[in-house]
Design a protein around this motif. Structure first.
Motif, PDB file in Angstrom:
ATOM      1  N   MET A   1       0.849  -1.185   0.000  1.00  0.00           N
ATOM      2  CA  MET A   1       0.000   0.000   0.000  1.00  0.00           C
ATOM      3  C   MET A   1       0.891   1.243   0.000  1.00  0.00           C
ATOM      4  SD  MET A   1      -2.708   1.439   2.859  1.00  0.00           S
ATOM      5  CE  MET A   1      -1.695   0.918   4.182  1.00  0.00           C
ATOM      6  N   THR A   2       0.561   2.161  -0.877  1.00  0.00           N
ATOM      7  CA  THR A   2       1.254   3.439  -0.971  1.00  0.00           C
ATOM      8  C   THR A   2       0.285   4.534  -0.556  1.00  0.00           C
ATOM      9  OG1 THR A   2       2.625   2.650  -2.797  1.00  0.00           O
ATOM     10  CG2 THR A   2       2.383   5.028  -2.589  1.00  0.00           C
ATOM     11  N   LEU A   3       0.753   5.480   0.256  1.00  0.00           N
ATOM     12  CA  LEU A   3      -0.069   6.631   0.613  1.00  0.00           C
ATOM     13  C   LEU A   3       0.346   7.794  -0.270  1.00  0.00           C
ATOM     14  CD1 LEU A   3      -2.145   8.155   2.331  1.00  0.00           C
ATOM     15  CD2 LEU A   3      -0.287   8.674   3.928  1.00  0.00           C
ATOM     16  N   ILE A   4      -0.617   8.317  -1.015  1.00  0.00           N
ATOM     17  CA  ILE A   4      -0.373   9.437  -1.919  1.00  0.00           C
ATOM     18  C   ILE A   4      -1.093  10.659  -1.374  1.00  0.00           C
ATOM     19  CG2 ILE A   4      -0.671  10.318  -4.264  1.00  0.00           C
ATOM     20  CD1 ILE A   4      -0.837   7.302  -5.136  1.00  0.00           C
ATOM     21  N   LEU A   5      -0.345  11.719  -1.152  1.00  0.00           N
ATOM     22  CA  LEU A   5      -0.942  12.992  -0.743  1.00  0.00           C
ATOM     23  C   LEU A   5      -1.202  13.800  -2.000  1.00  0.00           C
ATOM     24  CD1 LEU A   5      -1.826  15.083   1.367  1.00  0.00           C
ATOM     25  CD2 LEU A   5       0.571  15.810   1.518  1.00  0.00           C
ATOM     26  N   GLU A  51     -13.292  15.357  -6.170  1.00  0.00           N
ATOM     27  CA  GLU A  51     -12.748  15.409  -7.530  1.00  0.00           C
ATOM     28  C   GLU A  51     -11.228  15.316  -7.520  1.00  0.00           C
ATOM     29  OE1 GLU A  51     -14.268  18.770  -9.729  1.00  0.00           O
ATOM     30  OE2 GLU A  51     -16.309  17.959  -9.740  1.00  0.00           O
ATOM     31  N   LYS A  52     -10.601  15.945  -6.543  1.00  0.00           N
ATOM     32  CA  LYS A  52      -9.145  15.839  -6.426  1.00  0.00           C
ATOM     33  C   LYS A  52      -8.740  14.390  -6.183  1.00  0.00           C
ATOM     34  CE  LYS A  52      -8.279  20.507  -4.632  1.00  0.00           C
ATOM     35  NZ  LYS A  52      -7.818  21.286  -3.456  1.00  0.00           N
ATOM     36  N   ALA A  53      -9.438  13.717  -5.269  1.00  0.00           N
ATOM     37  CA  ALA A  53      -9.107  12.322  -4.956  1.00  0.00           C
ATOM     38  C   ALA A  53      -9.290  11.433  -6.184  1.00  0.00           C
ATOM     39  CB  ALA A  53      -9.957  11.823  -3.792  1.00  0.00           C
ATOM     40  N   ALA A  58      -3.687   6.242  -9.140  1.00  0.00           N
ATOM     41  CA  ALA A  58      -3.255   5.368  -8.048  1.00  0.00           C
ATOM     42  C   ALA A  58      -3.644   3.933  -8.361  1.00  0.00           C
ATOM     43  CB  ALA A  58      -3.907   5.811  -6.736  1.00  0.00           C
ATOM     44  N   GLY A  59      -2.881   3.004  -7.784  1.00  0.00           N
ATOM     45  CA  GLY A  59      -3.198   1.591  -7.920  1.00  0.00           C
ATOM     46  C   GLY A  59      -4.383   1.216  -7.043  1.00  0.00           C
ATOM     47  N   PRO A  60      -4.930   0.016  -7.213  1.00  0.00           N
ATOM     48  CA  PRO A  60      -6.131  -0.383  -6.478  1.00  0.00           C
ATOM     49  C   PRO A  60      -5.938  -0.477  -4.962  1.00  0.00           C
ATOM     50  CG  PRO A  60      -5.256  -2.225  -7.756  1.00  0.00           C
ATOM     51  CD  PRO A  60      -4.471  -1.009  -8.142  1.00  0.00           C
ATOM     52  N   GLU A  61      -4.717  -0.697  -4.503  1.00  0.00           N
ATOM     53  CA  GLU A  61      -4.468  -0.784  -3.062  1.00  0.00           C
ATOM     54  C   GLU A  61      -3.851   0.490  -2.494  1.00  0.00           C
ATOM     55  OE1 GLU A  61      -5.531  -3.143  -0.910  1.00  0.00           O
ATOM     56  OE2 GLU A  61      -6.610  -3.794  -2.696  1.00  0.00           O
ATOM     57  N   ARG A 109      -9.398   4.639  -1.613  1.00  0.00           N
ATOM     58  CA  ARG A 109      -8.622   3.403  -1.777  1.00  0.00           C
ATOM     59  C   ARG A 109      -9.391   2.539  -2.759  1.00  0.00           C
ATOM     60  NH1 ARG A 109      -5.891  -0.481   2.812  1.00  0.00           N
ATOM     61  NH2 ARG A 109      -4.745  -1.771   1.320  1.00  0.00           N
ATOM     62  N   GLY A 110      -8.822   2.366  -3.938  1.00  0.00           N
ATOM     63  CA  GLY A 110      -9.540   1.657  -4.992  1.00  0.00           C
ATOM     64  C   GLY A 110     -10.783   2.437  -5.376  1.00  0.00           C
ATOM     65  N   ASP A 111     -11.931   1.766  -5.345  1.00  0.00           N
ATOM     66  CA  ASP A 111     -13.199   2.412  -5.688  1.00  0.00           C
ATOM     67  C   ASP A 111     -13.915   2.984  -4.468  1.00  0.00           C
ATOM     68  OD1 ASP A 111     -12.884   1.784  -8.357  1.00  0.00           O
ATOM     69  OD2 ASP A 111     -13.953  -0.126  -8.189  1.00  0.00           O
TER      70      ASP A 111
END
Length: 192
Positions: A1-5, A51-53, A58-61, A109-111
């Motif tokens: 899992m990667t956290l993207i800001l 909308e930003k999110a 990003a990947g599914p996880e 996270r994912g959908d």
């Protein structure tokens, strides 16, 4: 899992660090932040955060954290001023009155999307010409909703708040911690 800001704001990174969280990547999305005709401040702010999110690749996880902060004077949205003249108009309008600062946080996270809005009340004193001109000359108003940063020089202009100080700065930590935990992000880790 990667956290993207999904934010370029150094204040949001600093606030996130208070939760013991360091993003693995910083990818600010490029979206249209223009309010829709007749859009009220709180729904506007929530829409932008979502909308930003959605706009961050990003990947599914992976977990994406985005936020939007809006200053509202009644039904009027005071965004980021385009220039010093607009910043001055915002600050004069806010002077001597209470206004709302709304920060919406969206975690994806994912959908799955988790979202919260935090509304705080702020009172700004009326600024003298000297205070107004000095603040404008500082440049601190640039890129700030409503044309001011409560955590900076403008703190001297704010005699009263009700709500979340970290929300006014740009990332309400109590709500953000809850959303990140729901998405499976470990919190409260000391920086390595």
């Amino acid at each position: 899992m990667t956290l993207i800001l999904g934010s370029a704001s150094p204040r949001r990174r600093e606030l996130l660090a208070q939760l013991g969280v360091t993003p693995d990547a910083i990818l600010p999305p490029d979206i249209d932040e223009e309010p829709r005709r007749g859009e009220l401040p709180r729904p506007y702010c929530a829409r932008l955060a979502a909308e930003k999110a959605a706009a961050v690749a990003a990947g599914p996880e992976d977990v994406v954290l985005c936020a939007d902060t809006t200053v509202a004077l009644g039904r009027r949205i005071l965004g980021k001023p385009a220039d010093a003249g607009e910043a001055a108009r915002f600050l004069v309008a806010l002077g001597g009155r209470r206004h709302e600062v709304i920060t919406a946080v969206a975690v994806r996270r994912g959908d799955r999307l988790w979202q919260r809005e935090v509304v705080s009340q702020v009172k700004m004193k009326r600024l003298s010409d000297l205070e107004l001109n000095a603040y404008l000359a500082s440049g601190e108003w640039e890129g700030k909703a409503g044309g001011y940063a409560i955590q900076g020089l403008a703190s001297a202009f704010i005699p009263w708040i009700s709500g979340s100080f970290t929300g006014i700065v740009g990332l309400p930590l109590a709500e953000t911690a809850t959303l990140l935990a729901a998405a499976g992000v470990p919190l409260y880790r000391a920086a390595a």
